[in-house]
Design a protein around this motif. Structure first.
Motif, PDB file in Angstrom:
ATOM      1  N   THR A   6       0.809  -1.216   0.000  1.00 47.12           N
ATOM      2  CA  THR A   6       0.000   0.000   0.000  1.00 47.12           C
ATOM      3  C   THR A   6       0.844   1.268   0.000  1.00 47.12           C
ATOM      4  O   THR A   6       0.308   2.369   0.027  1.00 47.12           O
ATOM      5  CB  THR A   6      -0.947   0.026   1.217  1.00 47.12           C
ATOM      6  N   GLY A   7       2.167   1.124  -0.028  1.00 44.17           N
ATOM      7  CA  GLY A   7       3.043   2.286  -0.017  1.00 44.17           C
ATOM      8  C   GLY A   7       3.105   2.924   1.354  1.00 44.17           C
ATOM      9  O   GLY A   7       2.801   2.304   2.367  1.00 44.17           O
ATOM     10  N   GLU A   8       3.470   4.175   1.382  1.00 43.82           N
ATOM     11  CA  GLU A   8       3.585   4.893   2.648  1.00 43.82           C
ATOM     12  C   GLU A   8       2.205   5.156   3.244  1.00 43.82           C
ATOM     13  O   GLU A   8       1.219   5.273   2.528  1.00 43.82           O
ATOM     14  CB  GLU A   8       4.308   6.223   2.410  1.00 43.82           C
ATOM     15  N   GLN A   9       2.139   5.232   4.567  1.00 42.40           N
ATOM     16  CA  GLN A   9       0.895   5.488   5.292  1.00 42.40           C
ATOM     17  C   GLN A   9       0.927   6.911   5.830  1.00 42.40           C
ATOM     18  O   GLN A   9       1.916   7.328   6.422  1.00 42.40           O
ATOM     19  CB  GLN A   9       0.751   4.516   6.462  1.00 42.40           C
ATOM     20  N   TYR A  10      -0.146   7.658   5.632  1.00 45.33           N
ATOM     21  CA  TYR A  10      -0.225   9.042   6.102  1.00 45.33           C
ATOM     22  C   TYR A  10      -1.293   9.145   7.184  1.00 45.33           C
ATOM     23  O   TYR A  10      -2.423   8.725   6.990  1.00 45.33           O
ATOM     24  CB  TYR A  10      -0.567   9.981   4.940  1.00 45.33           C
ATOM     25  N   GLN A  11      -0.908   9.702   8.322  1.00 47.61           N
ATOM     26  CA  GLN A  11      -1.816   9.879   9.461  1.00 47.61           C
ATOM     27  C   GLN A  11      -2.351  11.309   9.448  1.00 47.61           C
ATOM     28  O   GLN A  11      -1.580  12.263   9.389  1.00 47.61           O
ATOM     29  CB  GLN A  11      -1.072   9.639  10.776  1.00 47.61           C
ATOM     30  N   LEU A  12      -3.669  11.451   9.484  1.00 48.13           N
ATOM     31  CA  LEU A  12      -4.314  12.757   9.516  1.00 48.13           C
ATOM     32  C   LEU A  12      -5.189  12.833  10.764  1.00 48.13           C
ATOM     33  O   LEU A  12      -5.888  11.868  11.091  1.00 48.13           O
ATOM     34  CB  LEU A  12      -5.192  12.956   8.279  1.00 48.13           C
ATOM     35  N   THR A  13      -5.166  13.965  11.444  1.00 49.80           N
ATOM     36  CA  THR A  13      -6.020  14.142  12.620  1.00 49.80           C
ATOM     37  C   THR A  13      -6.659  15.517  12.576  1.00 49.80           C
ATOM     38  O   THR A  13      -6.073  16.482  12.078  1.00 49.80           O
ATOM     39  CB  THR A  13      -5.225  14.001  13.934  1.00 49.80           C
ATOM     40  N   ALA A  14      -7.884  15.590  13.069  1.00 53.62           N
ATOM     41  CA  ALA A  14      -8.602  16.859  13.199  1.00 53.62           C
ATOM     42  C   ALA A  14      -9.646  16.684  14.291  1.00 53.62           C
ATOM     43  O   ALA A  14     -10.530  15.827  14.173  1.00 53.62           O
ATOM     44  CB  ALA A  14      -9.270  17.247  11.887  1.00 53.62           C
ATOM     45  N   GLY A  15      -9.509  17.435  15.349  1.00 56.81           N
ATOM     46  CA  GLY A  15     -10.453  17.318  16.459  1.00 56.81           C
ATOM     47  C   GLY A  15     -10.469  15.900  17.011  1.00 56.81           C
ATOM     48  O   GLY A  15      -9.432  15.351  17.362  1.00 56.81           O
ATOM     49  N   ASP A  16     -11.647  15.294  17.039  1.00 53.98           N
ATOM     50  CA  ASP A  16     -11.812  13.941  17.571  1.00 53.98           C
ATOM     51  C   ASP A  16     -11.617  12.859  16.512  1.00 53.98           C
ATOM     52  O   ASP A  16     -11.849  11.683  16.777  1.00 53.98           O
ATOM     53  CB  ASP A  16     -13.212  13.783  18.171  1.00 53.98           C
ATOM     54  N   TYR A  17     -11.244  13.231  15.298  1.00 56.09           N
ATOM     55  CA  TYR A  17     -11.100  12.275  14.203  1.00 56.09           C
ATOM     56  C   TYR A  17      -9.636  11.969  13.918  1.00 56.09           C
ATOM     57  O   TYR A  17      -8.772  12.834  14.048  1.00 56.09           O
ATOM     58  CB  TYR A  17     -11.726  12.829  12.917  1.00 56.09           C
ATOM     59  N   ALA A  18      -9.382  10.736  13.487  1.00 51.68           N
ATOM     60  CA  ALA A  18      -8.054  10.325  13.035  1.00 51.68           C
ATOM     61  C   ALA A  18      -8.252   9.421  11.823  1.00 51.68           C
ATOM     62  O   ALA A  18      -9.137   8.571  11.811  1.00 51.68           O
ATOM     63  CB  ALA A  18      -7.310   9.579  14.125  1.00 51.68           C
ATOM     64  N   ALA A  19      -7.430   9.614  10.798  1.00 53.85           N
ATOM     65  CA  ALA A  19      -7.536   8.812   9.583  1.00 53.85           C
ATOM     66  C   ALA A  19      -6.151   8.355   9.160  1.00 53.85           C
ATOM     67  O   ALA A  19      -5.154   9.026   9.417  1.00 53.85           O
ATOM     68  CB  ALA A  19      -8.174   9.626   8.463  1.00 53.85           C
ATOM     69  N   THR A  20      -6.112   7.215   8.494  1.00 54.83           N
ATOM     70  CA  THR A  20      -4.890   6.718   7.875  1.00 54.83           C
ATOM     71  C   THR A  20      -5.183   6.536   6.397  1.00 54.83           C
ATOM     72  O   THR A  20      -6.131   5.835   6.027  1.00 54.83           O
ATOM     73  CB  THR A  20      -4.456   5.374   8.490  1.00 54.83           C
ATOM     74  N   VAL A  21      -4.380   7.183   5.566  1.00 54.77           N
ATOM     75  CA  VAL A  21      -4.545   7.133   4.117  1.00 54.77           C
ATOM     76  C   VAL A  21      -3.312   6.476   3.526  1.00 54.77           C
ATOM     77  O   VAL A  21      -2.190   6.768   3.928  1.00 54.77           O
ATOM     78  CB  VAL A  21      -4.728   8.549   3.539  1.00 54.77           C
ATOM     79  N   THR A  22      -3.525   5.579   2.551  1.00 52.53           N
ATOM     80  CA  THR A  22      -2.406   4.889   1.916  1.00 52.53           C
ATOM     81  C   THR A  22      -1.931   5.638   0.686  1.00 52.53           C
ATOM     82  O   THR A  22      -2.706   6.319   0.016  1.00 52.53           O
ATOM     83  CB  THR A  22      -2.802   3.466   1.502  1.00 52.53           C
ATOM     84  N   GLU A  23      -0.666   5.494   0.396  1.00 52.45           N
ATOM     85  CA  GLU A  23      -0.073   6.127  -0.787  1.00 52.45           C
ATOM     86  C   GLU A  23      -0.634   5.515  -2.066  1.00 52.45           C
ATOM     87  O   GLU A  23      -0.974   6.224  -3.007  1.00 52.45           O
ATOM     88  CB  GLU A  23       1.445   5.952  -0.737  1.00 52.45           C
TER      89      GLU A  23
END
Length: 58
Positions: A6-23
């Motif tokens: 899946t390539g590199e993993q990117y962690q995103l956060t905003a307030g009470d949310y957290a997401a992981t997006v694949t490259e």
């Protein structure tokens, strides 16, 4: 980080949310709100099964 399907993993956060997006394919691998998952996720070294989290737009 070792290279995976899946390539590199990117962690995103905003307030009470957290997401992981694949490259690869910009797949939404994980989406969490206040510690609770909002979608079915898959492992960081695994390809997206059955298009989990894949963007399906023309």
């Amino acid at each position: 980080m070792s290279e995976n399907t899946t390539g590199e993993q990117y962690q995103l956060t905003a307030g009470d949310y957290a997401a992981t997006v694949t490259e690869t394919g910009a797949g939404l691998r994980e989406l969490i709100h206040r510690g609770e998952p909002l979608l079915l996720s898959y492992g960081p070294d695994d390809p997206a099964p059955a298009a989990f989290g894949q963007l399906l737009i023309p």
